[in-house]
Design a protein around this motif. Sequence first.
Motif, mmCIF file in Angstrom:
data_model
loop_
_atom_site.group_PDB
_atom_site.id
_atom_site.type_symbol
_atom_site.label_atom_id
_atom_site.label_comp_id
_atom_site.label_asym_id
_atom_site.label_seq_id
_atom_site.Cartn_x
_atom_site.Cartn_y
_atom_site.Cartn_z
ATOM 1 N N LEU A 48 39.327 43.156 46.404
ATOM 2 C CA LEU A 48 39.003 43.284 44.976
ATOM 3 C C LEU A 48 39.248 41.961 44.234
ATOM 4 O O LEU A 48 38.532 41.642 43.278
ATOM 5 C CB LEU A 48 39.774 44.438 44.347
ATOM 6 C CG LEU A 48 41.249 44.292 43.960
ATOM 7 C CD1 LEU A 48 41.395 43.723 42.553
ATOM 8 C CD2 LEU A 48 41.942 45.668 43.999
ATOM 9 N N TRP A 105 34.181 43.237 37.788
ATOM 10 C CA TRP A 105 35.476 43.913 37.765
ATOM 11 C C TRP A 105 35.342 45.429 37.606
ATOM 12 O O TRP A 105 34.680 46.065 38.402
ATOM 13 C CB TRP A 105 36.371 43.294 36.681
ATOM 14 C CG TRP A 105 36.789 41.898 37.036
ATOM 15 C CD1 TRP A 105 36.286 40.732 36.563
ATOM 16 C CD2 TRP A 105 37.785 41.516 38.003
ATOM 17 N NE1 TRP A 105 36.897 39.654 37.151
ATOM 18 C CE2 TRP A 105 37.827 40.105 38.038
ATOM 19 C CE3 TRP A 105 38.652 42.240 38.835
ATOM 20 C CZ2 TRP A 105 38.698 39.396 38.866
ATOM 21 C CZ3 TRP A 105 39.523 41.521 39.660
ATOM 22 C CH2 TRP A 105 39.533 40.129 39.666
ATOM 23 N N PHE A 106 35.980 45.981 36.573
ATOM 24 C CA PHE A 106 36.110 47.443 36.492
ATOM 25 C C PHE A 106 34.855 48.137 35.976
ATOM 26 O O PHE A 106 34.864 49.352 35.764
ATOM 27 C CB PHE A 106 37.325 47.803 35.635
ATOM 28 C CG PHE A 106 38.618 47.286 36.218
ATOM 29 C CD1 PHE A 106 39.132 47.827 37.392
ATOM 30 C CD2 PHE A 106 39.289 46.230 35.618
ATOM 31 C CE1 PHE A 106 40.305 47.340 37.949
ATOM 32 C CE2 PHE A 106 40.460 45.740 36.176
ATOM 33 C CZ PHE A 106 40.973 46.294 37.337
ATOM 34 N N HIS A 107 33.776 47.390 35.795
ATOM 35 C CA HIS A 107 32.481 48.011 35.555
ATOM 36 C C HIS A 107 31.841 48.442 36.871
ATOM 37 O O HIS A 107 30.798 49.106 36.867
ATOM 38 C CB HIS A 107 31.550 47.045 34.810
ATOM 39 C CG HIS A 107 32.019 46.727 33.420
ATOM 40 N ND1 HIS A 107 31.902 47.616 32.380
ATOM 41 C CD2 HIS A 107 32.621 45.617 32.904
ATOM 42 C CE1 HIS A 107 32.392 47.079 31.273
ATOM 43 N NE2 HIS A 107 32.840 45.858 31.567
ATOM 44 N N SER A 108 32.466 48.062 37.971
ATOM 45 C CA SER A 108 31.976 48.424 39.308
ATOM 46 C C SER A 108 32.821 49.562 39.879
ATOM 47 O O SER A 108 34.049 49.487 39.904
ATOM 48 C CB SER A 108 32.045 47.205 40.237
ATOM 49 O OG SER A 108 31.922 47.580 41.591
ATOM 50 N N ASN A 109 32.161 50.611 40.343
ATOM 51 C CA ASN A 109 32.884 51.730 40.963
ATOM 52 C C ASN A 109 33.604 51.280 42.241
ATOM 53 O O ASN A 109 34.677 51.804 42.583
ATOM 54 C CB ASN A 109 31.914 52.872 41.288
ATOM 55 C CG ASN A 109 31.375 53.555 40.056
ATOM 56 O OD1 ASN A 109 32.033 53.581 39.007
ATOM 57 N ND2 ASN A 109 30.165 54.096 40.139
ATOM 58 N N VAL A 116 36.863 49.674 41.145
ATOM 59 C CA VAL A 116 37.781 50.720 40.662
ATOM 60 C C VAL A 116 38.395 51.477 41.830
ATOM 61 O O VAL A 116 39.608 51.747 41.869
ATOM 62 C CB VAL A 116 37.039 51.688 39.713
ATOM 63 C CG1 VAL A 116 37.926 52.892 39.368
ATOM 64 C CG2 VAL A 116 36.613 50.967 38.437
ATOM 65 N N THR A 117 37.561 51.818 42.810
ATOM 66 C CA THR A 117 38.063 52.537 43.995
ATOM 67 C C THR A 117 39.076 51.702 44.761
ATOM 68 O O THR A 117 40.139 52.202 45.167
ATOM 69 C CB THR A 117 36.887 52.903 44.925
ATOM 70 O OG1 THR A 117 35.929 53.685 44.196
ATOM 71 C CG2 THR A 117 37.384 53.690 46.131
ATOM 72 N N THR A 148 40.945 49.365 43.571
ATOM 73 C CA THR A 148 42.156 49.246 42.759
ATOM 74 C C THR A 148 43.046 50.472 42.930
ATOM 75 O O THR A 148 44.271 50.354 43.124
ATOM 76 C CB THR A 148 41.791 49.073 41.277
ATOM 77 O OG1 THR A 148 40.944 47.933 41.126
ATOM 78 C CG2 THR A 148 43.034 48.913 40.429
ATOM 79 N N ILE A 149 42.452 51.649 42.870
ATOM 80 C CA ILE A 149 43.230 52.894 43.007
ATOM 81 C C ILE A 149 43.877 52.959 44.388
ATOM 82 O O ILE A 149 45.075 53.274 44.526
ATOM 83 C CB ILE A 149 42.327 54.118 42.764
ATOM 84 C CG1 ILE A 149 41.840 54.138 41.312
ATOM 85 C CG2 ILE A 149 43.071 55.407 43.105
ATOM 86 C CD1 ILE A 149 40.802 55.195 41.025
#
Length: 509
Positions: free
Chosen positions: A218, A227-231, A234-235, A237-238
């Motif tokens: 990431l 960044w966090f506009h991408s699924n 986000v995945t 990161t989680i």
Amino acid sequence: MALSPLHGSRLVLLTIALSLGIFMNVLDVSIANVAIPTLAGNLAVSPDNGTWVITSFAVSQAIMLPLTGWLARRFGEVKLFLYSTALFTLTSVFCGLSVNLPMLIFFRVLQGAVSGPMIPLSQSILLANYPESRKGFATALWAMTAVVAPILGPIIGGWITDNYSWPWIFYINVPAGIFSVVFTSITLTGRETPIKKSPIDGVGLFLLIIGVGCLQVLLDKGNDLDWFHSNFIVTLTIISIVSLSFLIIWELTDKNPIIDLTLFFRRNFAIGTLALTFGFMVYFSNVVIFPLWLQTQMGYTATWAGFAAAPVGILPFFLTPFVGLYMGKMDLRLIISIGFAMFAYTSFWQSHFYADVGFIQLIEPRFWQGLGITFFFTPLISIVLSGLPPERIASALGLSNFFRILGGSFGTSVSVTLWDRHEALHHAHLVEHINSFNPIANQTINQLQNLGLEGMKAFDRIVQLITNQAYMIATDDIFWLSGWIFMGLLFMIWFTKPPFLSKAPPGAE
């Protein structure tokens, strides 16, 4: 029983062999960055896909770095370094022989994995074989190699890709690797560290691979994917947050942890590693943004951008060994403060660059920034290792180098994102002044039309000038922010506590 230190030609030969090993390791990262466009074109893939050559190496190296201490205890530091260096050399050959991208990525993953232990072990072995009174000098030699290699990488990479073919960026590792393996083996015969057959922490290893792997991907791909506009981001990161959270809890409670996180309970290690991480985060953000700005906005080639960045390595090359020799006579916090102050000063200096800045004006602050590197890296490593017994040095170096490299990755990703977004912000502000009520704008348009740029061509030229200025201001913003972060680090280092001495085993001298 502790081994006696080496002396004379045997110590010199060991130093050269280990330095060559770490030099080719660190050089490999920066040299490959320059070759990505050429490499992608020859393998018939897009430049975006070609960057997986960098990401795959970084992910596997990041996973292996924290494991260095456990692997060294299980197999021995000397044997682990020799096997890692030999395999790094072999995988370099296979990388050069790759005929398609999947094949190259596969061998880059292997190359990154075996490169991880090389970085901390090269320093650990140096420290173990130098006399106690000259350990600072040994650290300085290691630091000099680790700092100069990334600076030379873009120059060498640009020269190789311009004059030869991309596989040679991997083939040049072969002679250095063979020399390092042969002469390290000769000089360290009979000097293996104690081996302890501890159980494998399978849960910790699994959580480390998942958590660090996702985190590194990431960081490498975050800016490209917005960044966090991408699924996908986000995945990742989680998964990384959950995995690393469980990893910390597990490693602190397991009887045989694969990572020694209790090192962070030591004040000097925790603060020193934090300062090292943030220092390299800011330093590498400058290493990335400076040549990127020169190549995209100032018309510099990759080679000349490398020449503009290279003066930062001149002073460290000559002065770092002297800092290592004499730093034991001064408070290390004072030396590091001088380094951070010089970093801050040159960062603020560079924040006054302008679009017509000349080559000499570019390299002047870069040259003096070398003083910052000289007084920052070597003493800070000594603080990180202060008070640690010899058997914990490899673990401490593996963990601190992991965070150092992670800081560099984070700084690279965040700085490029900030640079692009600040450009958009400044571009919008500058465009607001281009209207029929602005006499200067009208005069400029008339002058362009008189030069033969009719209609939209005149406005296109103005947009190009505005974009160039917006990126210039955004670059100055990065340098300005860097200066204030270095000022904060200058004060933070004083929370460490002397004495900054290693715990030498009895009879080490």
